[in-house]
Structures are given as structure tokens and as C-alpha cells.
Design an enzyme around this catalytic site. Structure first.
Site, PDB file in Angstrom:
ATOM      1  N   ASN A   1       0.860  -1.191   0.000  1.00 60.80           N
ATOM      2  CA  ASN A   1       0.000   0.000   0.000  1.00 60.80           C
ATOM      3  C   ASN A   1       0.895   1.240   0.000  1.00 60.80           C
ATOM      4  O   ASN A   1       1.706   1.432   0.923  1.00 60.80           O
ATOM      5  CB  ASN A   1      -0.897  -0.045   1.248  1.00 60.80           C
ATOM      6  CG  ASN A   1      -1.827   1.145   1.327  1.00 60.80           C
ATOM      7  OD1 ASN A   1      -1.420   2.268   1.047  1.00 60.80           O
ATOM      8  ND2 ASN A   1      -3.060   0.919   1.724  1.00 60.80           N
TER       9      ASN A   1
ATOM     10  N   HIS B   1       0.973   6.264   1.840  1.00 59.89           N
ATOM     11  CA  HIS B   1       1.681   7.241   2.669  1.00 59.89           C
ATOM     12  C   HIS B   1       2.888   7.874   1.979  1.00 59.89           C
ATOM     13  O   HIS B   1       3.459   8.828   2.502  1.00 59.89           O
ATOM     14  CB  HIS B   1       1.980   6.658   4.043  1.00 59.89           C
ATOM     15  CG  HIS B   1       0.688   6.379   4.759  1.00 59.89           C
ATOM     16  ND1 HIS B   1      -0.214   7.379   5.047  1.00 59.89           N
ATOM     17  CD2 HIS B   1       0.112   5.222   5.153  1.00 59.89           C
ATOM     18  CE1 HIS B   1      -1.285   6.837   5.617  1.00 59.89           C
ATOM     19  NE2 HIS B   1      -1.114   5.533   5.686  1.00 59.89           N
TER      20      HIS B   1
ATOM     21  N   HIS C   1      -5.617   3.637  -1.534  1.00 60.04           N
ATOM     22  CA  HIS C   1      -6.940   4.002  -1.004  1.00 60.04           C
ATOM     23  C   HIS C   1      -7.247   5.443  -1.422  1.00 60.04           C
ATOM     24  O   HIS C   1      -6.606   6.379  -0.945  1.00 60.04           O
ATOM     25  CB  HIS C   1      -6.901   3.872   0.532  1.00 60.04           C
ATOM     26  CG  HIS C   1      -8.212   4.132   1.204  1.00 60.04           C
ATOM     27  ND1 HIS C   1      -8.365   4.041   2.561  1.00 60.04           N
ATOM     28  CD2 HIS C   1      -9.433   4.495   0.718  1.00 60.04           C
ATOM     29  CE1 HIS C   1      -9.619   4.313   2.890  1.00 60.04           C
ATOM     30  NE2 HIS C   1     -10.277   4.611   1.794  1.00 60.04           N
TER      31      HIS C   1
ATOM     32  N   ARG D   1      -9.300   8.148  -0.754  1.00 63.40           N
ATOM     33  CA  ARG D   1     -10.251   8.549   0.296  1.00 63.40           C
ATOM     34  C   ARG D   1     -11.100   9.706  -0.184  1.00 63.40           C
ATOM     35  O   ARG D   1     -10.686  10.489  -1.044  1.00 63.40           O
ATOM     36  CB  ARG D   1      -9.508   8.977   1.566  1.00 63.40           C
ATOM     37  CG  ARG D   1      -8.830   7.839   2.287  1.00 63.40           C
ATOM     38  CD  ARG D   1      -8.259   8.330   3.611  1.00 63.40           C
ATOM     39  NE  ARG D   1      -9.289   8.370   4.625  1.00 63.40           N
ATOM     40  CZ  ARG D   1      -9.466   7.444   5.562  1.00 63.40           C
ATOM     41  NH1 ARG D   1      -8.667   6.423   5.650  1.00 63.40           N
ATOM     42  NH2 ARG D   1     -10.444   7.554   6.431  1.00 63.40           N
TER      43      ARG D   1
ATOM     44  N   ARG E   1      -6.800  12.789   1.141  1.00 59.88           N
ATOM     45  CA  ARG E   1      -5.681  13.204   1.998  1.00 59.88           C
ATOM     46  C   ARG E   1      -4.348  12.583   1.562  1.00 59.88           C
ATOM     47  O   ARG E   1      -3.297  13.069   1.906  1.00 59.88           O
ATOM     48  CB  ARG E   1      -5.965  12.884   3.462  1.00 59.88           C
ATOM     49  CG  ARG E   1      -5.938  11.413   3.786  1.00 59.88           C
ATOM     50  CD  ARG E   1      -6.113  11.167   5.266  1.00 59.88           C
ATOM     51  NE  ARG E   1      -7.472  11.390   5.719  1.00 59.88           N
ATOM     52  CZ  ARG E   1      -7.984  10.828   6.820  1.00 59.88           C
ATOM     53  NH1 ARG E   1      -7.221  10.061   7.558  1.00 59.88           N
ATOM     54  NH2 ARG E   1      -9.225  11.041   7.175  1.00 59.88           N
TER      55      ARG E   1
ATOM     56  N   GLU F   1      -8.710   0.600  -2.837  1.00 59.01           N
ATOM     57  CA  GLU F   1      -9.568   0.616  -1.651  1.00 59.01           C
ATOM     58  C   GLU F   1     -10.508   1.804  -1.785  1.00 59.01           C
ATOM     59  O   GLU F   1     -10.085   2.906  -2.163  1.00 59.01           O
ATOM     60  CB  GLU F   1      -8.728   0.742  -0.389  1.00 59.01           C
ATOM     61  CG  GLU F   1      -7.891  -0.481  -0.117  1.00 59.01           C
ATOM     62  CD  GLU F   1      -6.983  -0.284   1.093  1.00 59.01           C
ATOM     63  OE1 GLU F   1      -7.023   0.785   1.717  1.00 59.01           O
ATOM     64  OE2 GLU F   1      -6.220  -1.203   1.385  1.00 59.01           O
TER      65      GLU F   1
ATOM     66  N   THR G   1      -8.255   3.594   8.649  1.00 65.03           N
ATOM     67  CA  THR G   1      -9.464   2.766   8.639  1.00 65.03           C
ATOM     68  C   THR G   1      -9.531   2.001   9.961  1.00 65.03           C
ATOM     69  O   THR G   1      -8.814   1.031  10.161  1.00 65.03           O
ATOM     70  CB  THR G   1      -9.432   1.798   7.434  1.00 65.03           C
ATOM     71  OG1 THR G   1      -9.074   2.557   6.282  1.00 65.03           O
ATOM     72  CG2 THR G   1     -10.783   1.154   7.220  1.00 65.03           C
TER      73      THR G   1
ATOM     74  N   GLU H   1     -11.198  -9.275   3.208  1.00 67.61           N
ATOM     75  CA  GLU H   1      -9.925  -8.918   3.839  1.00 67.61           C
ATOM     76  C   GLU H   1     -10.206  -8.707   5.318  1.00 67.61           C
ATOM     77  O   GLU H   1     -11.067  -7.909   5.685  1.00 67.61           O
ATOM     78  CB  GLU H   1      -9.331  -7.662   3.207  1.00 67.61           C
ATOM     79  CG  GLU H   1      -7.986  -7.307   3.852  1.00 67.61           C
ATOM     80  CD  GLU H   1      -7.180  -6.273   3.075  1.00 67.61           C
ATOM     81  OE1 GLU H   1      -7.320  -6.201   1.836  1.00 67.61           O
ATOM     82  OE2 GLU H   1      -6.415  -5.544   3.722  1.00 67.61           O
TER      83      GLU H   1
ATOM     84  N   HIS I   1      -3.587  -4.485   7.933  1.00 72.73           N
ATOM     85  CA  HIS I   1      -3.672  -3.338   8.834  1.00 72.73           C
ATOM     86  C   HIS I   1      -2.737  -3.536  10.031  1.00 72.73           C
ATOM     87  O   HIS I   1      -2.872  -4.492  10.779  1.00 72.73           O
ATOM     88  CB  HIS I   1      -5.084  -3.063   9.365  1.00 72.73           C
ATOM     89  CG  HIS I   1      -5.201  -1.640   9.858  1.00 72.73           C
ATOM     90  ND1 HIS I   1      -5.658  -0.611   9.063  1.00 72.73           N
ATOM     91  CD2 HIS I   1      -4.860  -1.072  11.033  1.00 72.73           C
ATOM     92  CE1 HIS I   1      -5.618   0.517   9.729  1.00 72.73           C
ATOM     93  NE2 HIS I   1      -5.127   0.269  10.927  1.00 72.73           N
TER      94      HIS I   1
HETATM   95  N1  PXP Z   1      -5.921  -3.133   4.105  1.00 69.84           N
HETATM   96  C1  PXP Z   1      -6.865  -2.170   4.121  1.00 69.84           C
HETATM   97  C2  PXP Z   1      -8.227  -2.506   3.608  1.00 69.84           C
HETATM   98  C3  PXP Z   1      -6.565  -0.874   4.569  1.00 69.84           C
HETATM   99  O1  PXP Z   1      -7.522   0.064   4.568  1.00 69.84           O
HETATM  100  C4  PXP Z   1      -5.254  -0.584   4.984  1.00 69.84           C
HETATM  101  C5  PXP Z   1      -4.902   0.799   5.404  1.00 69.84           C
HETATM  102  O2  PXP Z   1      -5.602   1.130   6.506  1.00 69.84           O
HETATM  103  C6  PXP Z   1      -4.303  -1.606   4.953  1.00 69.84           C
HETATM  104  C7  PXP Z   1      -4.668  -2.873   4.521  1.00 69.84           C
HETATM  105  C8  PXP Z   1      -2.883  -1.372   5.336  1.00 69.84           C
HETATM  106  O3  PXP Z   1      -2.738  -1.008   6.663  1.00 69.84           O
HETATM  107  P1  PXP Z   1      -1.349  -0.443   7.160  1.00 69.84           P
HETATM  108  O4  PXP Z   1      -1.113   0.841   6.437  1.00 69.84           O
HETATM  109  O5  PXP Z   1      -1.550  -0.276   8.628  1.00 69.84           O
HETATM  110  O6  PXP Z   1      -0.303  -1.474   6.813  1.00 69.84           O
END
Ligand code: PXP
Length: 242
Positions: free
Chosen positions: A9, A12, A45, A47, A51, A72, A103, A153, A192
Site C-alpha cells: 500500500n 503514505h 486508497h 479517500r 488526503r 480501496e 481505517t 480482507e 492493517h
Molecule cells: N488493508 C486495508 C483494507 C486498509 O484500509 C489498509 C490501510 O488502513 C491496509 C490494509 C494497510 O494497513 P497499514 O497501512 O496499517 O499497513
């Protein structure tokens, strides 16, 4: 045991870019580096408040990377229209509240059946593989089945943020949920809050087919570089899988 896929992901990277409103660091470049170092997919994602990932990033990611994109998205008409326009490989429906930092919990797939059902059908009809981001909970898995989602998921936040007995309890819940989903023909994923330190027990759950990991990898990349960090996560996952 089948190979466990790693979805990186890159949200960030965009968070840091947006802090100055310019063009760098570029999440597309991060996706390319991740794909060269063991990622099997890229997750982003979009959003409602934009952001981190912005609309243009979705098109740029699909155009530039060979890996499948998992978008996402909240279950809104706006996000549905964007997904149908870009047709990512996959869409993961997540709950979204403007005021949350991230999330914070799973989707109430059970309580929102009537709202989610048509949206999921429209995504599926467009050839997009739909997943729902839920708590590892029997009621939510049954709801995902009724929604016709081929993938769930599991939110691993509670597992990641607890310790000791509580963590062991959460791990057992996720393992049971993964077994139940798989038995019912649903592919389980998880994500997550996963880090080098906590990923292996989750990666060892045999039914889980994919992990989506973001914040830790991007944070760690500041010190070690994104390539080596993705490579190490890949290695830890493969090791746990035996
Ligand atoms: N999976 C989903 C559906 C998410 O929304 C997120 C981000 O919140 C993640 C995985 C990845 O989480 P993290 O950034 O904490 O690794």
C-alpha cells in the site's frame, strides 16, 4: 501451501507528497520499486477527502505498473464511478469516516447489505474482483457470502495493537475466520498494522492468500530504502509460510 501474495500500500508516499502539495515523492515510483522487490500487487486508497492518493494517481498507477492494482474505496456513488472508469484489477470496500486517522475497523457488511449489494454487483459486472474489509467475525463472513464477494480482507488492527493473551486470542479469531471463509469458497486476505515483528503468525495461516501492508513499510523505507524493506517483508512472509 500456496504462495502468499504481498500487496504494498503506497498511500503514505502520497501523504508525504501532499504535505507540500508538489509532485514528489511520487507514489507511482514507489509502486515501481515495490514491484521490482517482491510485491505481487499495489494497493491504494482513494479517500473521500483525498488526503493521500488523488484521482490522477489511480490512472497513473494503472498506466505505469504491470502489477494488479487493488483500489480501496468507500461504498459511495462517487467512488463507484471512479472505479468503473479506471477498472482496477480489484476493489476493496472499506468503511470510511472523515474524522478517522486511518481505517479504524471493519465494514459492517451485515448491517449494510442493501446498500452494498448493488454496488458490489456493478463492480463485479465490470470485471473488478471485489473484496470487503471486515472484522474476523462469523456474522460478517456470512454477510460477505450473501453479498457475493469472492474475497474478504480481515482487519488485523486489533491483533497488531494488542499483546500477550489478547493478541493470541485475536490471532485465533483470524485463523478461524480464514478457515471458515475458505471453506465457503471465499478467498481470505488480511491487513492493517502489520510489521516485521508481527507479520509471521498471520502469514502462517494457510488459507490467507494475500496481505496488504502500507504504513510500516513506507515508514521503515525512510531509514532503509523501500526496495530492501519490501524484500525483507517478502522474505519474512515466505519464511512463515514454510
Ligand atoms: N488493508 C486495508 C483494507 C486498509 O484500509 C489498509 C490501510 O488502513 C491496509 C490494509 C494497510 O494497513 P497499514 O497501512 O496499517 O499497513
Amino acid at each position: 501451501m500456496s504462495k502468499l501474495r504481498l500487496g504494498v500500500n503506497i498511500d503514505h508516499v502520497a501523504t508525504i507528497r501532499n504535505a507540500r502539495g508538489g509532485l514528489y515523492p511520487d507514489p507511482v515510483r514507489a509502486a515501481m520499486i515495490a514491484s521490482e522487490h517482491g510485491a505481487d500487487g499495489i494497493t491504494a486508497h482513494l479517500r473521500e477527502d483525498r488526503r493521500h492518493i488523488i484521482d490522477e494517481d489511480i490512472g497513473r498507477l494503472i498506466g505505469a505498473i504491470a502489477l494488479p492494482l487493488n483500489m480501496e474505496m468507500a461504498a459511495t456513488e462517487e467512488m463507484l464511478a471512479i472505479a468503473l472508469r479506471h477498472r482496477p484489477h480489484a476493489a476493496c470496500i472499506v468503511p470510511e469516516r472523515r474524522e478517522e486517522v486511518t481505517t479504524e475497523g471493519g465494514l459492517d457488511a451485515a448491517g449494510q447489505h442493501n446498500h452494498l449489494k448493488p454496488l458490489i454487483s456493478r463492480l463485479a459486472d465490470a470485471g473488478i474482483r471485489v473484496s470487503v474489509f471486515i472484522e474476523p467475525d462469523v456474522r460478517q463472513i456470512e454477510a460477505a457470502m450473501m453479498l457475493g464477494a469472492p474475497v474478504v480482507e480481515f482487519h488485523t488492527g486489533r491483533y497488531a495493537h494488542t499483546e500477550g493473551e489478547e493478541r493470541a486470542f485475536e490471532l485465533a479469531r483470524i485463523a478461524e475466520a480464514a478457515a471458515l471463509a475458505a471453506k465457503n469458497g471465499i478467498e481470505p486476505h488480511a491487513g492493517h498494522g502489520l510489521t516485521f515483528d508481527n507479520v509471521q503468525p498471520i502469514a502462517a495461516i494457510p488459507q490467507i492468500a494475500e496481505l496488504n501492508i502500507g504504513h510500516f513499510l513506507i515508514g521503515e523505507a525512510i531509514f532503509e530504502g523501500l526496495g530492501p524493506v519490501v524484500q525483507r517483508m517478502r522474505l519474512l512472509m515466505d519464511e512463515a509460510r514454510g
